[in-house]
Design a protein around this motif. Structure first.
Motif, PDB file in Angstrom:
ATOM      1  N   PHE A 274       0.831  -1.199   0.000  1.00 42.82           N
ATOM      2  CA  PHE A 274       0.000   0.000   0.000  1.00 42.82           C
ATOM      3  C   PHE A 274       0.868   1.252   0.000  1.00 42.82           C
ATOM      4  N   GLN A 275       1.903   1.269   0.843  1.00 40.34           N
ATOM      5  CA  GLN A 275       2.771   2.445   0.859  1.00 40.34           C
ATOM      6  C   GLN A 275       3.416   2.665  -0.507  1.00 40.34           C
ATOM      7  N   THR A 276       3.851   1.578  -1.131  1.00 40.77           N
ATOM      8  CA  THR A 276       4.539   1.693  -2.420  1.00 40.77           C
ATOM      9  C   THR A 276       3.617   2.224  -3.503  1.00 40.77           C
ATOM     10  N   ILE A 277       2.398   1.698  -3.608  1.00 40.32           N
ATOM     11  CA  ILE A 277       1.499   2.171  -4.662  1.00 40.32           C
ATOM     12  C   ILE A 277       1.040   3.595  -4.368  1.00 40.32           C
ATOM     13  N   PHE A 278       0.849   3.932  -3.092  1.00 40.33           N
ATOM     14  CA  PHE A 278       0.417   5.286  -2.735  1.00 40.33           C
ATOM     15  C   PHE A 278       1.466   6.304  -3.158  1.00 40.33           C
ATOM     16  N   ILE A 279       2.728   6.024  -2.834  1.00 41.10           N
ATOM     17  CA  ILE A 279       3.795   6.979  -3.171  1.00 41.10           C
ATOM     18  C   ILE A 279       4.034   7.014  -4.676  1.00 41.10           C
ATOM     19  N   LEU A 280       3.986   5.867  -5.337  1.00 39.54           N
ATOM     20  CA  LEU A 280       4.185   5.833  -6.793  1.00 39.54           C
ATOM     21  C   LEU A 280       3.068   6.594  -7.502  1.00 39.54           C
ATOM     22  N   GLU A 281       1.848   6.418  -7.058  1.00 39.40           N
ATOM     23  CA  GLU A 281       0.727   7.142  -7.657  1.00 39.40           C
ATOM     24  C   GLU A 281       0.883   8.643  -7.465  1.00 39.40           C
ATOM     25  N   ARG A 282       1.266   9.082  -6.267  1.00 39.44           N
ATOM     26  CA  ARG A 282       1.471  10.508  -6.020  1.00 39.44           C
ATOM     27  C   ARG A 282       2.603  11.060  -6.885  1.00 39.44           C
ATOM     28  N   ALA A 283       3.646  10.275  -7.064  1.00 41.09           N
ATOM     29  CA  ALA A 283       4.751  10.713  -7.917  1.00 41.09           C
ATOM     30  C   ALA A 283       4.279  10.926  -9.350  1.00 41.09           C
ATOM     31  N   CYS A 284       3.435  10.025  -9.829  1.00 43.19           N
ATOM     32  CA  CYS A 284       2.907  10.154 -11.193  1.00 43.19           C
ATOM     33  C   CYS A 284       1.991  11.367 -11.313  1.00 43.19           C
ATOM     34  N   GLN A 285       1.149  11.582 -10.316  1.00 45.55           N
ATOM     35  CA  GLN A 285       0.269  12.751 -10.327  1.00 45.55           C
ATOM     36  C   GLN A 285       1.088  14.040 -10.372  1.00 45.55           C
ATOM     37  N   ALA A 286       2.135  14.096  -9.548  1.00 46.49           N
ATOM     38  CA  ALA A 286       2.981  15.291  -9.503  1.00 46.49           C
ATOM     39  C   ALA A 286       3.659  15.525 -10.849  1.00 46.49           C
ATOM     40  N   GLN A 287       4.123  14.450 -11.484  1.00 48.86           N
ATOM     41  CA  GLN A 287       4.811  14.589 -12.766  1.00 48.86           C
ATOM     42  C   GLN A 287       3.875  15.133 -13.845  1.00 48.86           C
ATOM     43  N   ILE A 288       2.669  14.606 -13.913  1.00 47.00           N
ATOM     44  CA  ILE A 288       1.731  15.066 -14.934  1.00 47.00           C
ATOM     45  C   ILE A 288       1.406  16.548 -14.730  1.00 47.00           C
ATOM     46  N   GLN A 289       1.213  16.950 -13.486  1.00 43.83           N
ATOM     47  CA  GLN A 289       0.899  18.364 -13.233  1.00 43.83           C
ATOM     48  C   GLN A 289       2.109  19.258 -13.488  1.00 43.83           C
ATOM     49  N   ALA A 290       3.305  18.781 -13.139  1.00 40.88           N
ATOM     50  CA  ALA A 290       4.507  19.579 -13.386  1.00 40.88           C
ATOM     51  C   ALA A 290       4.734  19.782 -14.884  1.00 40.88           C
ATOM     52  N   LEU A 291       4.540  18.735 -15.652  1.00 36.74           N
ATOM     53  CA  LEU A 291       4.725  18.845 -17.100  1.00 36.74           C
ATOM     54  C   LEU A 291       3.671  19.738 -17.733  1.00 36.74           C
ATOM     55  N   ALA A 292       2.481  19.743 -17.138  1.00 35.86           N
ATOM     56  CA  ALA A 292       1.407  20.582 -17.672  1.00 35.86           C
ATOM     57  C   ALA A 292       1.704  22.067 -17.475  1.00 35.86           C
ATOM     58  N   GLY A 293       2.601  22.383 -16.527  1.00 36.12           N
ATOM     59  CA  GLY A 293       2.959  23.779 -16.285  1.00 36.12           C
ATOM     60  C   GLY A 293       3.806  24.389 -17.386  1.00 36.12           C
ATOM     61  N   ASN A 294       4.352  23.542 -18.271  1.00 34.32           N
ATOM     62  CA  ASN A 294       5.136  24.010 -19.416  1.00 34.32           C
ATOM     63  C   ASN A 294       6.278  24.942 -18.990  1.00 34.32           C
ATOM     64  N   SER A 295       6.953  24.545 -17.907  1.00 29.22           N
ATOM     65  CA  SER A 295       8.079  25.323 -17.408  1.00 29.22           C
ATOM     66  C   SER A 295       9.263  24.385 -17.209  1.00 29.22           C
ATOM     67  N   GLU A 296      10.467  24.930 -17.222  1.00 23.41           N
ATOM     68  CA  GLU A 296      11.653  24.098 -17.039  1.00 23.41           C
ATOM     69  C   GLU A 296      11.620  23.429 -15.671  1.00 23.41           C
ATOM     70  N   LEU A 297      11.941  22.137 -15.642  1.00 18.68           N
ATOM     71  CA  LEU A 297      11.897  21.371 -14.411  1.00 18.68           C
ATOM     72  C   LEU A 297      13.245  21.383 -13.697  1.00 18.68           C
TER      73      LEU A 297
END
Length: 256
Positions: free
Chosen positions: A189-212
Motif C-alpha cells: 500500500f505504501q509503495t502504490i500510494f507513493i508511486l501514484e502521487r509521484a505520477c500525479q505530480a509529474q503530470i501536473q509539473a509537465l502541464a505547467g510548461n516550465s523548465e523542471l
C-alpha cells in the motif's frame, strides 16, 4: 453482494480469515483514494500456509464493495481452489500478472496493479518516471519497466514480466499502468500510494510548461536510501494503521 456466513468464517483457519479481511481492507483503501478502474485491475495476497495459493478479487465486483467473501483462493496455475466459493470467476489478466510475481519472488506477498489516469499517462511517456519530486525519488534506480505486449492473457508473458521487475518492488507497465508489491499489504500500500502521487505530480509539473528542476544524482540516491529505512522505523505499519481509520466504519461490512 455475497456475504461470508458466520459459520464459514469460524470454520476457516484463522490466518486465512485474517488475510481475507486485510486484503478486503486494501481494496477498500484503493477505492477511497480513487485508484480503481470499474471492475478491472486487482490486488493479490499470498496465503502464508505453505500452499503456494493466493487470494485475488472475484471478477465483477467494484473495489469499494469488496468483502472477505469476494476474495478467491487460486493456485499458481490459475485454478480456483477455494472450497468456500468454488464458483467465483477470476480475471484472467489478473492471474497472469500476479502469478508471475508470486511465483518468482518469495519476498513479495502482496501485489497491486492499477490503471489510474496519472499512472497510465506516465507509462506512456518515453522517459518514464522523472526524479522531480520527493515521492519519485523513492524509486530512483529502483523501478522496473515492462514493454506493452497487449492485454496480459498469454502465459508466456510472465517470464518477461519477472525479468523486467528484477529486484525491485515496483514497475511501470508501459502504455498500461502501475504495479507495486511488498512483503505485506501495508508495504504494498505504501509503495502504490507513493508511486501514484509521484505520477500525479509529474503530470501536473509537465502541464505547467516550465523548465523542471532535477536534483543531482547523489541527492537522488541518498533520498532513495532514506526511504529504505521506513520499514525498520515502523513508518510503513504506522501509515497503514492510519489509513485503515479512513475506512473503519466499513470494517464490519468488508470483513463479512
Amino acid at each position: 453482494m455475497n456475504t461470508l456466513p458466520n459459520a464459514l468464517l469460524t470454520s476457516m483457519p484463522e490466518p486465512e480469515r485474517t488475510a481475507r479481511c486485510e486484503l478486503a481492507a486494501l481494496y477498500r483503501l484503493l477505492a477511497h483514494f480513487r485508484m480503481t478502474d470499474l471492475i478491472d485491475t486487482h490486488i493479490s495476497l499470498r496465503l502464508e500456509d505453505g500452499s503456494g495459493h493466493f487470494l485475488i478479487n472475484r471478477y465483477g465486483v467494484l473495489f469499494e464493495h469488496i468483502k472477505a467473501s469476494d476474495l478467491v483462493r487460486i493456485d499458481g496455475d490459475g485454478n480456483v481452489v477455494d472450497r468456500y466459493f468454488p464458483n467465483h470467476r477470476v480475471n484472467r489478466a489478473g492471474f497472469v500478472i500476479h502469478s508471475a510475481i508470486h511465483a518468482a519472488r518469495a519476498d513479495l506477498h502482496c501485489v497491486i496493479h492499477t490503471h489510474t489516469a496519472a499512472g497510465i499517462a506516465v507509462s506512456a511517456q518515453a522517459k518514464g518516471l522523472l526524479p522531480i519530486s520527493q515521492h519519485a525519488l523513492k524509486f530512483y534506480n529502483r523501478l522496473g519497466y515492462h514493454r506493452y505486449e497487449g492485454i496480459a492473457l498469454r502465459l508466456d508473458e510472465r517470464e518477461q514480466l519477472v525479468r523486467d521487475l528484477g529486484p525491485h518492488s515496483a514497475m511501470i507497465l508501459c502504455n498500461h499502468g502501475l504495479l507495486a508489491a511488498g512483503p505485506s499489504a501495508a508495504a504494498a500500500f505504501q509503495t502504490i500510494f507513493i508511486l501514484e502521487r509521484a505520477c500525479q505530480a509529474q503530470i501536473q509539473a509537465l502541464a505547467g510548461n516550465s523548465e523542471l528542476i532535477l536534483p543531482d544524482a547523489e541527492t537522488c540516491e541518498f533520498t532513495a536510501q532514506q526511504y529504505e529505512g521506513d520499514d525498520e522505523s515502523g513508518l510503513i505499519e504506522l501509515g497503514w494503521q492510519a489509513a485503515l481509520t479512513l475506512i473503519e466504519p466499513q470494517r464490519q461490512d468488508y470483513c463479512a
